[in-house]
Design an enzyme around this catalytic site. Structure first.
Site: not given
Ligand code: NAI
Length: 404
Positions: A117, A138, A150, A188
């Site tokens: 994001s 996105h 997006e 954003n």
């Molecule tokens: P989260 O923290 O809930 O999940 C991330 C996951 O990635 C964790 O389960 C972790 O164990 C895993 N992980 C870390 N390193 C890894 C690797 N090398 N290989 C495989 N898995 C790995 O994070 P979330 O909120 O789901 O965000 C994920 C992405 O999405 C980020 O880039 C965030 O900026 C983006 N995003 C998040 C939004 C939100 O509202 N939470 C909305 C839109 C985009």
């Protein structure tokens, strides 16, 4: 596209995996953390059950949908995928490692997408050799429900990869829009005006939290006011986006994160999830957590006239002057940011408007609003507001610079 890999099984990864499986794709969900993976698969199961209960999925499709999801602890277990969507933590080093591993494991024809994001798609692509297949997809939280995606073109992304991602998002029932790889993409970036201008009005003592929220609902037609929405999203999450966009925009004053929000985050008041943010949630109907010291505001005749002209075009010619000041400042900030994004070539005017309606539930696209109000009137208000602050915060975007 039948075979999808989703890397990262957290909030977003689990949502995207569910979405893809419900729409008939085979999904390979990868997370380095086995517990997260197990929890996510269980959560997806529960949500698919709920879809069946609500009649949104046929009971006979439940098991086949769930059978399409395969959990893996390593990217090296992947091979035959058409599209890999990365949704790991928002950390460029971790994302680089994931993309390097993807390039080693999946076929050369696979599209590699990031759900980042706030990071640059082009910067993420730097860890791979063939960068033309790296794009941004996105999604918004919760991914199965929020309609907008997006589709971001990095500086080296191939049009075919962009078109393919656009088509698959559509086939999953989403509304995709195309955007360039710029800070905050569309939503954003443009939404900063909604939050930051509301915070400035609060900080200046123009009105209280609930008054600003209610004016934006009642006089401007937003479903939720800016403070309600920040409390829902999480003040920490919202502040992180503001800080990221501000930093990438060379710390332009219009994106400066607000002290009030920074203090609340430092105190651990993050919104609904902690029981307190801008509102207190320990009672049936939330009440504002504090009331600012009210200060009277004085407008120059120029600003007053510009505000009245702007509000009468909005149909808000007979609300009070404080209400008009709130509506005109917040809407002007949103419209000007949308104009700035358009002028910078971030996306087409239609896609900017669609993104704000589908990604944040705005009642109208900001550029359509500007057309309705009239560019001359928008520009008049922005110029008057800008003269009053002296830091160029409201300098009209190039698209509004000429009266039309
Ligand atoms: P989260 O923290 O809930 O999940 C991330 C996951 O990635 C964790 O389960 C972790 O164990 C895993 N992980 C870390 N390193 C890894 C690797 N090398 N290989 C495989 N898995 C790995 O994070 P979330 O909120 O789901 O965000 C994920 C992405 O999405 C980020 O880039 C965030 O900026 C983006 N995003 C998040 C939004 C939100 O509202 N939470 C909305 C839109 C985009």
């Amino acid at each position: 596209m039948k075979n999808i890999a989703v890397i990262g099984g957290g909030t977003m990864g689990a949502g995207i995996a569910q979405l893809a499986a419900v729409h008939g794709s085979t999904v390979h969900l990868v997370d380095v953390n086995r517990d997260v993976l197990d929890r996510s698969v269980l959560e997806i199961k529960k949500r698919v059950d709920r879809l069946v209960e609500k009649g949104k999925l046929k009971a006979e499709d439940r098991d086949t949908t769930l059978a399409r999801i395969h959990a893996h602890e390593s990217i090296s277990e992947l091979s035959d995928v058409d599209l890999a969507i990365e949704a790991v933590v928002e950390n460029i080093a971790v994302k680089h490692k994931v993309f390097t591993e993807l390039e080693e494991s999946v076929s050369e024809s696979a599209i590699l997408a990031t759900n980042t994001s706030s990071l640059s798609v082009g910067a993420i692509a730097e860890s791979v050799r063939v960068r033309s297949r790296v794009i941004g997809m996105h999604f918004f939280n919760p991914a199965p429900l929020m309609p907008l995606v997006e589709i971001i073109a990095g500086n080296e992304s191939d049009d075919r990869a962009i078109d393919a991602a656009f088509n698959i998002a559509q086939s999953w029932g989403k509304t995709p829009v195309r955007a360039q790889d710029t800070p905050g993409f569309i939503v954003n970036r443009v939404a900063r005006g909604f939050y930051l201008e509301a915070l400035r009005l609060l900080g200046e003592g123009v009105a209280g939290i609930d008054e600003i929220d209610s004016v934006m609902r009642n006089a401007a037609g937003f479903r939720m006011g800016p403070f309600q929405l920040m409390d829902l999203v999480g003040l920490d999450v919202n502040l992180a986006v503001s800080t990221s966009v501000w930093t990438q925009m060379d710390k332009h004053v219009r994106f400066t994160p607000h002290e009030i929000q920074k203090n609340l985050v430092a105190e651990g008041h993050l919104g609904r999830k902690t029981g307190q943010g801008f509102y207190l949630y320990d009672r049936e109907s939330p009440i504002p957590a504090y009331q600012p010291e009210r200060k009277s505001f004085e407008l120059s005749p120029l600003t007053n006239d510009a505000m009245l002209a702007f509000c009468s075009r909005l149909g808000d010619g007979d609300i009070g002057s404080t209400e008009q000041y709130i509506v005109s400042r917040i809407l002007a900030a949103i419209i000007n940011e949308a104009g700035s994004a358009f002028s910078a070539g971030v996306a087409s005017s239609d896609d900017i408007d669609l993104a704000m309606i589908k990604g944040t539930n705005y009642p109208k696209g900001p550029l359509a609003w500007a057309d309705e109000i009239g560019h001359r009137t928008v520009r008049g208000l922005l110029k008057a507001l800008n003269e009053a602050v002296g830091d160029n915060r409201y300098a009209p975007a190039p698209v509004f610079a000429e009266a039309s």
